[in-house]
Each structure stands twice: as structure tokens, then as C-alpha cells.
Design an enzyme around this catalytic site. Structure first.
Site, short mmCIF file in Angstrom:
data_model
loop_
_atom_site.label_atom_id
_atom_site.label_comp_id
_atom_site.label_asym_id
_atom_site.label_seq_id
_atom_site.Cartn_x
_atom_site.Cartn_y
_atom_site.Cartn_z
N GLU A 92 1.37 -3.60 -8.47
CA GLU A 92 2.53 -3.14 -7.71
C GLU A 92 3.05 -4.26 -6.80
O GLU A 92 2.29 -5.11 -6.36
CB GLU A 92 2.16 -1.91 -6.87
N CYS A 112 -8.99 -5.29 -6.38
CA CYS A 112 -9.45 -6.21 -5.34
C CYS A 112 -10.96 -6.13 -5.22
O CYS A 112 -11.52 -5.05 -5.22
CB CYS A 112 -8.81 -5.85 -4.00
N CYS A 116 -12.83 -3.24 1.25
CA CYS A 116 -12.66 -2.76 2.62
C CYS A 116 -12.64 -1.22 2.62
O CYS A 116 -11.97 -0.60 1.80
CB CYS A 116 -11.39 -3.33 3.24
N CYS A 119 -9.22 0.82 2.74
CA CYS A 119 -8.11 0.39 1.88
C CYS A 119 -8.19 1.08 0.53
O CYS A 119 -9.24 1.09 -0.13
CB CYS A 119 -8.17 -1.13 1.70
#
Ligand code: SAH
Length: 349
Positions: A92, A112, A116, A119
Site C-alpha cells: 500500500e 515488515c 512492533c 503496529c
């Protein structure tokens, strides 16, 4: 013979490629103009090249335009783009119109690896790095969609992924974005945001220090940061701060510190005081980011008054601090909400 991905080449590489094909050196600039200024979709449209040159190019090089799957527009004008890559992966990008400029937020990885806790992108896990062309094509596709009268002037590497874990490709994408024969953006209008990859920050200092650096800090003790940002165990706060002190920044080129405000986790007045101490003497600008909540989120946003108190503690200690309201929340285009997976994407709404 395998064909090369021509939009993953910086100007130097394009010149060498043109030479290798036996074309005149000035053809490199012409080809760059077709690719990045006129943004053609095929080599055949490069009409100031000979038929033979165009044939050679299509034999040896290829273009990988992104497939636009979906665009959503927020009530605040923010536009979120879902693209499909050649291998079927999805990424995106977010277009953020401001009063006097337009910003594009690009992804650098499919998913990713940072993990985290707060997130959403992290929840999809990590698939792979994006190539330079896949990063650059996000700009080209969005610019084409919004039209030339809404010129994208600023690019932030704050979409899906950790840019400094894909250093070489990100660096090349920045070179393509800033080369005057290519996308011709101003280096200072590009920001790379990192979770705090120390060797990457040091490389940025040497190889890319004209672009802006943003660091997602989010905590003032290793205990809290180890939990929120697992990579902190590898690159703890002290080492990140030391890397920032080595970084060639000054008041005209400040380092941005990003700090997402999580109620009762990292938003105490003590935290604000510690943060002020940590960054003292460094040319920084602190962005306090209100947490964007989502169903099932393990955190709550800090109440507004507390964010303002936190901000005041910083200002009282001469630290520039701003509250960064996220854009595009109603379409899940805000910080930390970009996802690769369709099912999960729908669930957030
Ligand atoms: N990996 C890089 C680039 C992503 S930037 C980095 O971490 O800096 C995206 C920013 O949004 C990061 O600062 C991230 O911590 C923040 N973020 C993630 N989830 C969020 C959420 N739910 N609400 C607010 N900010 C969030």
C-alpha cells in the site's frame, strides 16, 4: 537472455547499460525522460529513438508497472492505494494532500520484520524487500492517478516495512527520485523513517545524509522499548542515541523523533522529562503521534490533555515538539495501519 528491470537503475547504471547496448551516450538521458518525465508504458512509445534501439531495449530490458487494485479516498482527501506486484504480493501507498504541498508515503518491504507491538503491518509478518523499481513505481502510479496539477513534492519512507533493512534498494530509489534527469525531487523533501537500525543510520550518515532522518523512538527506557519494539534488544536506546550524536545534523537539517503515545505505557511526565534529557543538545524535532486504535489493539490512545502536557514538558526544556494528527484514519491509511492481506485489511474497518 534475461531482461533487466530498467527502472531499478540509477542514472550511472542506465548510462552503462546504454553503452553496453551500443547506443550513443546521450540516449541515456532521452530514455530517462521517457521513463520518468513522460512516464510511458512501453519502449515502443520512445519515438525519438530508432526502431532498432527500441527493439534492443525491449529485448534486453523490461518494465514492471504496478497493478492498481484499489484506491480509497478519506474524508480529509488522503488517498490509499493498494498495488499488486509481479509476484502477486500486495503493498500500500498513501497520498497525503497538504495546503501547499503533496506528500506520498511509500512502502519499502512486503510486510515488515520489525514486529512492533502496536503496529498492524507487523502482524502480516515479513515477505520480502521491494526492488528499487517497485518503490519508484509507487510514485509514478500515484502521480499518474492524482494528475499533474497535484504534483507530489515530498516523499516519506513511512509505509510498510523497515527502510534501513532494505538499504541498497532504498538508496537506489532515492537516487532515482532525486536525479534531475529522473524524478527530480528535492533531496530535502525526502524522509526516511527507521525503527532504529544503528548500522543503517551510520550508513545513512555517510551515503544519504541529505535526506531527512526520522527515528521511531516510542520509549525512554529499554524495558518499555524492548517490549514495544523488539528490535531494541539488538539496538538499544543508548546505541541509537549515540548514532544520532554521530549523525551530521544541524538546525537546518533536524532529526525527527517519532513517539507514538500509548496510554499508561510511555506517556508519563517522567517519560517526557527523560525524553528531554535524552535528546538534549541534539538538533531534533519531536513528533508526538496519537496512537491509531484498531479492534483488538492491546493499547489505548493517550488522552489529548496528557499529550499536550507531555508536549509542554518538552517545550519548557527547549525541545521542539509537535502533535502529529494522523491523516486518513477512516480508510485505515494512517500510521501503522497498512496491510498486505486483504482479509485483515477489511477487519480493521
Ligand atoms: N519501519 C519504519 C517505517 C514505518 S513509519 C519505522 O518504524 O519508522 C510508521 C510510523 O507509524 C512508525 O513511527 C510507527 O511506529 C508508527 N505507528 C505504527 N503503528 C501505529 C499506530 N497504530 N498508531 C500510530 N502510529 C503507529
Amino acid at each position: 537472455m534475461e531482461r533487466v528491470d530498467i527502472k531499478s537503475m540509477n542514472m550511472q547504471e542506465l548510462k552503462e547499460f546504454v553503452k553496453e547496448l551500443g547506443l550513443e551516450p546521450y540516449r541515456a538521458k532521452q530514455i530517462a525522460q521517457w521513463l520518468y518525465k513522460k512516464r510511458v508504458g512501453s519502449f515502443d512509445e520512445m519515438t525519438n529513438l530508432s526502431k532498432e534501439a527500441r527493439r534492443l531495449l525491449s529485448e534486453r530490458a523490461e518494465l514492471h508497472p504496478l497493478k492498481l487494485v484499489k484506491v480509497e479516498e478519506s474524508s480529509d482527501g488522503t488517498r490509499k492505494y493498494l498495488f499488486e506486484l509481479k509476484d502477486g504480493s500486495r503493498i500500500e501507498s498513501v497520498f497525503i494532500p497538504e495546503k501547499s504541498w503533496n506528500t506520498l508515503c511509500v512502502s519499502t518491504q512486503v510486510g515488515c520484520p520489525a514486529g512492533c507491538k502496536f503496529c498492524l503491518t507487523a502482524k502480516d509478518g515479513f515477505t520480502r524487500n521491494l526492488t528499487p523499481s517497485e518503490i519508484v513505481e509507487q510514485y509514478i502510479a500515484v502521480q499518474r492517478d492524482v494528475g499533474e496539477d497535484r504534483r507530489i513534492s515530498n516523499v516519506v519512507f513511512m509505509g510498510m516495512g523497515e527502510p534501513l533493512l532494505n538499504f541498497d534498494n532504498v538508496k537506489k530509489a532515492v537516487e532515482i527520485m532525486t536525479d534531475k534527469n529522473m524524478l527530480d525531487l528535492s533531496t530535502r523533501k525526502i524522509t526516511i523513517s527507521t525503527v532504529g537500525i544503528v548500522p543503517g543510520i551510520d550508513r545513512m550518515a555517510k551515503e544519504m545524509n541529505k535526506v531527512k532522518l526520522a527515528v521511531s523512538l516510542h520509549a525512554t527506557t529499554d524495558e518499555v522499548r524492548d517490549y514495544l519494539v523488539p528490535l531494541n534488544k539488538k539496538y538499544p536506546i543508548k546505541e541509537i542515541m549515540a548514532a544520532l550524536r554521530r549523525y551530521p545534523a544541524d538546525n537546518t537539517r533536524r532529526i525527527m523523533i517519532e513517539y507514538v503515545m500509548l496510554s499508561g505505557v510511555n506517556d508519563s511526565i517522567e517519560d517526557a522529562k527523560r525524553l528531554a534529557k535524552m535528546v538534549k543538545g541534539l538538533p531534533v524535532k519531536v513528533n508526538l503521534i496519537p496512537f491509531n486504535p484498531y479492534p483488538g489493539a492491546p493499547f489505548k490512545p493517550t488522552p489529548r490533555e496528557r499529550i499536550e502536557e507531555f508536549q509542554k514538558v518538552l517545550w519548557d526544556r527547549n525541545i521542539a515538539a509537535f502533535i502529529r494528527d494522523s491523516r486518513g484514519q477512516d480508510i485505515s491509511a494512517a500510521c501503522g495501519m497498512l496491510r498486505t492481506k486483504e482479509k485483515e485489511r477489511e477487519l480493521v474497518k
